[in-house]
Design an enzyme around this catalytic site. Structure first.
Site, PDB file in Angstrom:
ATOM      1  N   HIS A 172      94.465  84.421 -10.544  1.00 30.61           N
ATOM      2  CA  HIS A 172      95.312  83.226 -10.584  1.00 30.61           C
ATOM      3  C   HIS A 172      95.989  83.104 -11.953  1.00 30.61           C
ATOM      4  CE1 HIS A 172      93.212  81.794  -6.944  1.00 30.61           C
ATOM      5  NE2 HIS A 172      94.285  81.040  -6.767  1.00 30.61           N
ATOM      6  N   LYS A 176      94.893  77.724 -14.455  1.00 33.63           N
ATOM      7  CA  LYS A 176      93.846  77.286 -13.509  1.00 33.63           C
ATOM      8  C   LYS A 176      92.544  77.002 -14.258  1.00 33.63           C
ATOM      9  CE  LYS A 176      91.794  78.358  -9.070  1.00 33.63           C
ATOM     10  NZ  LYS A 176      92.020  76.989  -8.595  1.00 33.63           N
TER      11      LYS A 176
END
Ligand code: NAD
Length: 285
Positions: A172, A176
């Protein structure tokens, strides 16, 4: 009236009476994508856009925020006031903010679609308790592709069984804040269900130094963070002489947003209960 005509009449009714919704975390990455997705969905209408107290975006027009024409809806931090105007809240914020929003929805008898990830077991239990009183749809990932992948993972794990080692790798973007991703955990739970175990019993989240050989039945996780990756998940079943991979790659946030808006339209008018995206997509059976 046949089934096709009945479905068409239901759709006409939903378009004439769109579900009033609100979006919490409207200035966030997902919030803006949700504003765009909602503007394109004929069965919902945005009645409120919410941000945290102190946000610099309070008072800004939600349309301008999302690159849409002006909406006349200014970002607000007053969820309890906004609750008079919506039937379903879509919340993609942070766990503590979601828990506060859940309490308001519970008190006001409003439905809630929860996209936030990173809940503690106690918070998950609280969400479950609220679902006895209001309709709640929660999914670690609202994309259609991921939800099909969850079904495939469970089936693969059941058929391949203990002879195949399960490893889950996810990547990601660098902003995040939780790891492994909620989607990776959902994939781990699907594999665990197929193997007749639980993540609590089988998950291995870190490996460093002299780890020793891989324990039988472990479900391993590895996390990559960096750049602008929207979301990559790869579930590997590593056997003797072969490897099966079930992989999902998200290329834009719009697929999560479209799924969550679809869930909001579906949730309106349902009985209290804890639903997930497989219910919305009729994949549960
Ligand atoms: P983000 O940080 O860009 O946005 C979160 C927004 O919530 C921010 O604008 C923040 O100010 C706002 N917020 C915080 N407290 C609030 C409060 N009390 N009231 C209203 N707004 C508040 O994060 P993001 O990338 O948009 O992700 C948000 C969440 O959604 C994360 O938990 C992420 O993991 C999750 N997510 C889920 C899916 C899914 O399909 N389920 C997909 C993408 C992201």
């Amino acid at each position: 009236m046949n089934a096709t005509a009945a479905a068409s009449a239901m759709n006409d009714n939903a378009r004439m009476n769109p579900t009033p919704i609100a979006i919490a975390g409207a200035a966030g990455r997902m919030g803006r994508a949700l504003l765009v997705a909602a503007s394109q969905h004929p069965e919902v209408v945005v009645r409120a856009a919410l941000e945290r107290p102190g946000s610099e975006q309070l008072g800004v027009d939600s349309g301008a925020l999302a690159g849409l024409p002006p909406s006349g809806i200014a970002l607000s931090d007053a969820l309890d006031v906004a609750a008079e105007a919506f039937e379903v809240l879509i919340d993609f914020t942070r766990p503590d903010a979601t828990m506060a929003a859940l309490a308001v929805c519970r008190a006001k008898r409003r439905a809630i679609v929860i996209g936030t990830t990173g809940f503690t077991p106690a918070q998950r239990a609280e969400i479950g308790a609220a679902a006895a009183e209001i309709p709640v749809c929660i999914a670690a990932n609202f994309s259609v592709g991921v939800n099909i992948a969850l079904n495939l993972i469970e089936r693969a794990a059941r058929t391949l069984g203990a002879a195949y080692d399960v490893e889950i790798v996810e990547a990601h973007h660098k902003h995040k804040v939780d790891a492994p991703s909620g989607t990776a955990l959902a994939m781990g739970r699907a594999a665990a269900a197929g193997l007749g175990t639980t993540l609590e019993q089988s998950a291995v989240y870190t490996r460093e130094g002299h780890t020793g050989p891989r324990p039988d039945g472990a479900i391993g996780f590895a996390t990559i963070r960096g750049g602008d990756v929207v979301g990559d998940h790869n579930v590997m079943f590593l056997g003797d002489g072969e490897r099966l991979e079930i992989r999902h790659v998200a290329t834009s946030r719009s697929n999560f947003a479209q799924g969550a808006v679809r869930a909001a339209a579906w949730l309106h008018g349902r009985a209290p209960g804890l639903y997930d995206m497989r219910d919305v997509l009729d994949l549960a059976g």
